[in-house]
Enzyme design. Sequence first.
Site, PDB file in Angstrom:
ATOM      1  CG  HIS A 102      16.977  21.157  54.941  1.00  0.00           C
ATOM      2  ND1 HIS A 102      16.355  20.385  53.655  1.00  0.00           N
ATOM      3  CD2 HIS A 102      16.375  22.631  54.629  1.00  0.00           C
ATOM      4  CE1 HIS A 102      15.389  21.333  53.083  1.00  0.00           C
ATOM      5  NE2 HIS A 102      15.733  22.634  53.560  1.00  0.00           N
ATOM      6  CD  GLU A 127      21.373  20.357  54.925  1.00  0.00           C
ATOM      7  OE1 GLU A 127      20.975  19.450  55.489  1.00  0.00           O
ATOM      8  OE2 GLU A 127      20.757  20.586  53.678  1.00  0.00           O
TER       9      GLU A 127
HETATM   10 ZN   LIG Z   1      16.720  18.508  53.322  1.00  0.00          ZN
END
Ligand SMILES: [Zn+2]
Length: 422
Positions: free
Chosen positions: A308, A383
């Site tokens: 992500h 992330e």
């Molecule tokens: Zn995401």
Amino acid sequence: MGKLFTVLYYVFILVISLSLAEKIRYDNHKLYSVTPKHLESLKFLRHLEEEGWQNYNFWTSPTRVGTPVSILVAPEGFAEIEKMAASSNMDVKIVHQNVQQLIDDESSRSTVSTARSGNFGWDSYHTLDEINSWLISLVETYPNLLTTVEGGKTYENRTILGVKLSYSNANANNTVFLEATIHAREWIAPAVQTYILNEFLTSNNASVRQLAESYDWYFFPIFNPDGYEYSHTTDRMWRKTRVPHSILCAGADPNRNWNYHWGVAGTSASPCSDAYRGPAAFSEPLVRSAAEFIESVAEKLVAYISFHSFGQMLLLPYGHTSEHLDNYDLVYDIGLKAAETLRQRYGTEYVVGTIYDTIYPASGSSVDWVKGMFKTPIAYGYELRDRGEFGFLLPADQIVPTALETLDSFITIFEEYEKSKD
Ligand SMILES: [Zn+2]
Ligand SMILES: *[C@@H]1O[C@H](CO)[C@@H](O)[C@H](O)[C@H]1NC(C)=O
Ligand SMILES: *[C@@H]1O[C@H](CO)[C@@H](O)[C@H](O)[C@H]1NC(C)=O
Ligand SMILES: *[C@@H]1O[C@H](CO)[C@@H](O)[C@H](O)[C@H]1NC(C)=O
């Protein structure tokens, strides 16, 4: 009379469909960084996010007092934000004055470079078709190593296309599953994943070769192809699926829709929210069908990793509880070492911790489902870059550095995992 109505009706439909087909623009929309200073203001921001208010597009979730939240604000929303600033309950900073400018910069770069090179590379972001064509061409180039796999089907009948990379039949029970772009607008995620795949095929570096050849790998660069395509054709800021759950707002958050403690925490019941969990667990065709595919290979998996952006975090299960469950100690320890390796190349700092501790209670993610259902030893969510300067609109010249540092951390994850088995 009837005829006139018919004509008007078709004119109406035409206008509607033209306006739907048009690209959404973000002229003079500002990116704000808003830091709540009291519990009350934190709760207010959470309320805004949960309701999915039109003028506020949350790029990060309100987590705790003192932690900044990135919010893309339409001009109609400026007054409210300025009121918040004046009330001294929040620190409010403008990060970008005109987000459309960032979007334009991003697409002009990609047009130029695609036109120039005519082939796949990592100096620009690619469309769904470009990525899928590249995957198919790789399978043609490396027929002994690669096969295409169908990870599922979407609401708009697209295939979740992936490849399986296998250097040896002996690796069958040592399989790693890499998933990216379950959130459509996180364009750095498929860029990093395809870069790693390319390295696994072409690198001469001994550590990279060792890693590539010791496991079987599933690469799924675009888990949410409907959303990703929509983020290219219509709305750069699209995050969710494209299932029409309400007349007002389409889509559910496919990373809040998995059937493991679904809807327990940090999700929204409002179809207009970007955190909308859907009307039921597995309501989203792409999630349900991907879950079936994962289930069919689950007993072979040693690792499941989801990519992500943004925020520079390495996230561990779980998101529904603050308890540190399963092999938390091991995965936390490996995560810290991986983050340290990642930092060494360019100084990029990552935070390591459970979804619950690090971001915010959030249940129904793919990583939680895999860990909860199958107890897969290694389960992480990355992330990727950055920490909010550009957010989802990370300049394309950061693709390669982001991919390189991520690959560094990958090598550590699997070296440390092998050591832990001794
Ligand atoms: Zn995401
Ligand atoms: C997907 O395909 C099915 C079967 O062909 C069809 O009935 C359905 O309308 C299609 N859905 C969309 C959104 O195109
Ligand atoms: C993988 O595990 C299964 C079930 O334990 C076993 O039957 C199979 O021989 C193993 N395959 C390899 C290549 O080790
Ligand atoms: C091989 O790749 C690893 C991981 O990216 C890196 O740390 C190392 O410096 C590389 N070795 C060489 C000789 O380039």
